[in-house]
Design a protein around this motif. Structure first.
Motif, PDB file in Angstrom:
ATOM      1  N   UNK A 197       0.823  -1.194   0.000  1.00 47.29           N
ATOM      2  CA  UNK A 197       0.000   0.000   0.000  1.00 47.29           C
ATOM      3  C   UNK A 197       0.865   1.254   0.000  1.00 47.29           C
ATOM      4  N   UNK A 198       0.280   2.336  -0.519  1.00 43.11           N
ATOM      5  CA  UNK A 198       0.995   3.607  -0.554  1.00 43.11           C
ATOM      6  C   UNK A 198       0.321   4.616   0.365  1.00 43.11           C
ATOM      7  N   UNK A 199      -0.861   5.066  -0.002  1.00 47.12           N
ATOM      8  CA  UNK A 199      -1.576   6.054   0.800  1.00 47.12           C
ATOM      9  C   UNK A 199      -3.025   5.590   0.981  1.00 47.12           C
ATOM     10  N   UNK A 200      -3.826   6.453   1.566  1.00 48.17           N
ATOM     11  CA  UNK A 200      -5.241   6.135   1.762  1.00 48.17           C
ATOM     12  C   UNK A 200      -6.029   6.252   0.464  1.00 48.17           C
ATOM     13  N   UNK A 201      -5.432   6.844  -0.563  1.00 46.66           N
ATOM     14  CA  UNK A 201      -6.123   7.035  -1.839  1.00 46.66           C
ATOM     15  C   UNK A 201      -5.831   5.856  -2.753  1.00 46.66           C
ATOM     16  N   UNK A 202      -6.803   4.939  -2.949  1.00 47.45           N
ATOM     17  CA  UNK A 202      -6.540   3.755  -3.767  1.00 47.45           C
ATOM     18  C   UNK A 202      -6.271   4.062  -5.232  1.00 47.45           C
ATOM     19  N   UNK A 203      -6.625   5.277  -5.696  1.00 49.84           N
ATOM     20  CA  UNK A 203      -6.390   5.631  -7.097  1.00 49.84           C
ATOM     21  C   UNK A 203      -4.916   5.935  -7.359  1.00 49.84           C
ATOM     22  N   UNK A 204      -4.144   6.133  -6.296  1.00 50.13           N
ATOM     23  CA  UNK A 204      -2.734   6.482  -6.480  1.00 50.13           C
ATOM     24  C   UNK A 204      -1.855   5.264  -6.688  1.00 50.13           C
ATOM     25  N   UNK A 205      -2.453   4.080  -6.649  1.00 50.91           N
ATOM     26  CA  UNK A 205      -1.705   2.904  -7.042  1.00 50.91           C
ATOM     27  C   UNK A 205      -1.021   2.166  -5.922  1.00 50.91           C
ATOM     28  N   UNK A 206       0.127   1.579  -6.241  1.00 47.40           N
ATOM     29  CA  UNK A 206       0.770   0.625  -5.358  1.00 47.40           C
ATOM     30  C   UNK A 206       2.273   0.897  -5.280  1.00 47.40           C
ATOM     31  N   UNK A 207       2.862   0.397  -4.210  1.00 45.18           N
ATOM     32  CA  UNK A 207       4.315   0.377  -4.120  1.00 45.18           C
ATOM     33  C   UNK A 207       4.779  -1.008  -4.568  1.00 45.18           C
ATOM     34  N   UNK A 208       5.746  -1.049  -5.458  1.00 37.66           N
ATOM     35  CA  UNK A 208       6.243  -2.307  -6.012  1.00 37.66           C
ATOM     36  C   UNK A 208       7.676  -2.531  -5.553  1.00 37.66           C
ATOM     37  N   UNK A 209       7.970  -3.742  -5.116  1.00 34.90           N
ATOM     38  CA  UNK A 209       9.357  -4.144  -4.881  1.00 34.90           C
ATOM     39  C   UNK A 209       9.631  -5.351  -5.754  1.00 34.90           C
ATOM     40  N   UNK A 218     -11.804   8.508   6.633  1.00 30.89           N
ATOM     41  CA  UNK A 218     -11.571   7.176   7.216  1.00 30.89           C
ATOM     42  C   UNK A 218     -12.504   6.145   6.581  1.00 30.89           C
ATOM     43  N   UNK A 219     -11.929   5.017   6.195  1.00 26.61           N
ATOM     44  CA  UNK A 219     -12.694   3.941   5.558  1.00 26.61           C
ATOM     45  C   UNK A 219     -12.105   2.611   6.009  1.00 26.61           C
ATOM     46  N   UNK A 220     -12.828   1.897   6.848  1.00 26.22           N
ATOM     47  CA  UNK A 220     -12.280   0.665   7.404  1.00 26.22           C
ATOM     48  C   UNK A 220     -12.123  -0.433   6.355  1.00 26.22           C
ATOM     49  N   UNK A 221     -12.671  -0.253   5.146  1.00 23.19           N
ATOM     50  CA  UNK A 221     -12.489  -1.225   4.080  1.00 23.19           C
ATOM     51  C   UNK A 221     -11.101  -1.125   3.442  1.00 23.19           C
ATOM     52  N   UNK A 222     -10.423  -0.001   3.632  1.00 27.72           N
ATOM     53  CA  UNK A 222      -9.096   0.196   3.065  1.00 27.72           C
ATOM     54  C   UNK A 222      -8.029  -0.300   4.036  1.00 27.72           C
ATOM     55  N   UNK A 223      -7.078  -1.077   3.536  1.00 28.15           N
ATOM     56  CA  UNK A 223      -6.026  -1.609   4.411  1.00 28.15           C
ATOM     57  C   UNK A 223      -5.173  -0.503   5.019  1.00 28.15           C
ATOM     58  N   UNK A 224      -5.105   0.650   4.361  1.00 26.29           N
ATOM     59  CA  UNK A 224      -4.328   1.767   4.888  1.00 26.29           C
ATOM     60  C   UNK A 224      -4.760   2.144   6.303  1.00 26.29           C
ATOM     61  N   UNK A 225      -6.038   1.970   6.608  1.00 23.55           N
ATOM     62  CA  UNK A 225      -6.559   2.386   7.902  1.00 23.55           C
ATOM     63  C   UNK A 225      -6.505   1.278   8.954  1.00 23.55           C
ATOM     64  N   UNK A 226      -5.648   0.311   8.737  1.00 22.44           N
ATOM     65  CA  UNK A 226      -5.419  -0.740   9.734  1.00 22.44           C
ATOM     66  C   UNK A 226      -3.932  -0.818  10.053  1.00 22.44           C
ATOM     67  N   UNK A 227      -3.626  -0.999  11.302  1.00 20.55           N
ATOM     68  CA  UNK A 227      -2.244  -1.165  11.752  1.00 20.55           C
ATOM     69  C   UNK A 227      -1.989  -2.645  11.979  1.00 20.55           C
TER      70      UNK A 227
END
Length: 234
Positions: A11-23, A139-148
């Motif tokens: 994940x990158x940010x809370x905005x799912x439209x901004x894509x992904x981090x790739x390694x 805040x959106x609990x469906x997005x993984x960004x909002x979980x630790x």
């Protein structure tokens, strides 16, 4: 042009439209590649996935000036990313790849000149998973960004990373976090039991953690987990 063996979509940010981090691993020169933000529109090209875990993507990349030496961005002026080899399905082949890239101790990873590494067979003692940033706008609990999500573990000699913020190391792996989010939201009464079973599974099988490092003013660098692999040989 580079051929990248993809090992993480994080994940990158809370905005799912901004894509992904790739390694990924550049198989042409045996180096690590971190793409901090892959635009979402480049994940699928003409309805075909261009990136997937353990698949090989051919892409034009350009080094980005950054404190981390392994940072790149995708260039699309002349060539769009294309998956040229499908994901490796064989568990034995996946284990072979990960063994070739992994280290046994966190000291080896911390002292490496690369900002990425893989820890082999960590001794995992606990997993924690809880909501975060609940008061943040959007805040959106469906997005993984909002979980630790954090894993507490040591290497084979008992060493571990210790940070003041909380026990363990933060996890960015989206698939891993989505798995635990779904359990917590739909089967909360089974959550603790599921964690115990998962830890036992990780101990019994071939487990690897893809570690990514970030610069930090206090620690020099901090580790996060950008990929979790646990492979069972039938």
């Amino acid at each position: 042009m580079a051929r990248l063996l993809v090992l993480s979509l994080a994940e990158t940010t809370s905005d799912p439209t901004k894509g992904y981090a790739v390694i990924a691993r550049n198989i042409d020169n045996s180096s690590w590649v971190i793409i901090p933000t892959l635009p979402k529109e480049l994940l699928r090209i003409e309805e075909e996935y261009a990136w997937d875990i353990f698949a090989v993507t051919e892409v034009e990349i350009r080094r980005v000036l950054n404190l981390r030496s392994d940072i790149y961005e995708v260039e699309v002026e002349n060539y769009l990313p294309k998956m040229i080899a499908p994901p490796i399905k064989s568990v034995l082949e996946r284990i072979k790849v990960l063994n070739e890239l992994s280290s046994d101790t966190i000291t080896e990873l911390s002292e490496s000149t690369s900002w990425v590494g893989i820890l082999k067979n960590p001794r995992i003692s606990n997993l924690t998973f809880s909501p975060r940033k609940e008061n943040e706008l959007g805040y959106d609990r469906e997005l993984t960004f909002y979980w630790e999500c954090r894993l507490d573990f040591s290497d084979i000699i008992g060493s571990k990373w210790k940070y003041k913020v909380a026990p363990g190391v933060a996890v960015k792996d989206m698939r891993f976090k989505a798995y635990w989010r779904d359990i917590l939201l739909t089967r909360q009464q089974q959550f603790r039991e599921s964690i115990y079973k998962w830890i036992d599974y990780m101990i019994l099988n071939n487990t690897y953690l893809l570690i990514e490092f970030y610069p930090n003013d206090y620690y020099g660098q901090i580790a996060v987990i950008s990929g979790v692999f646990s492979l069972k040989i039938d």
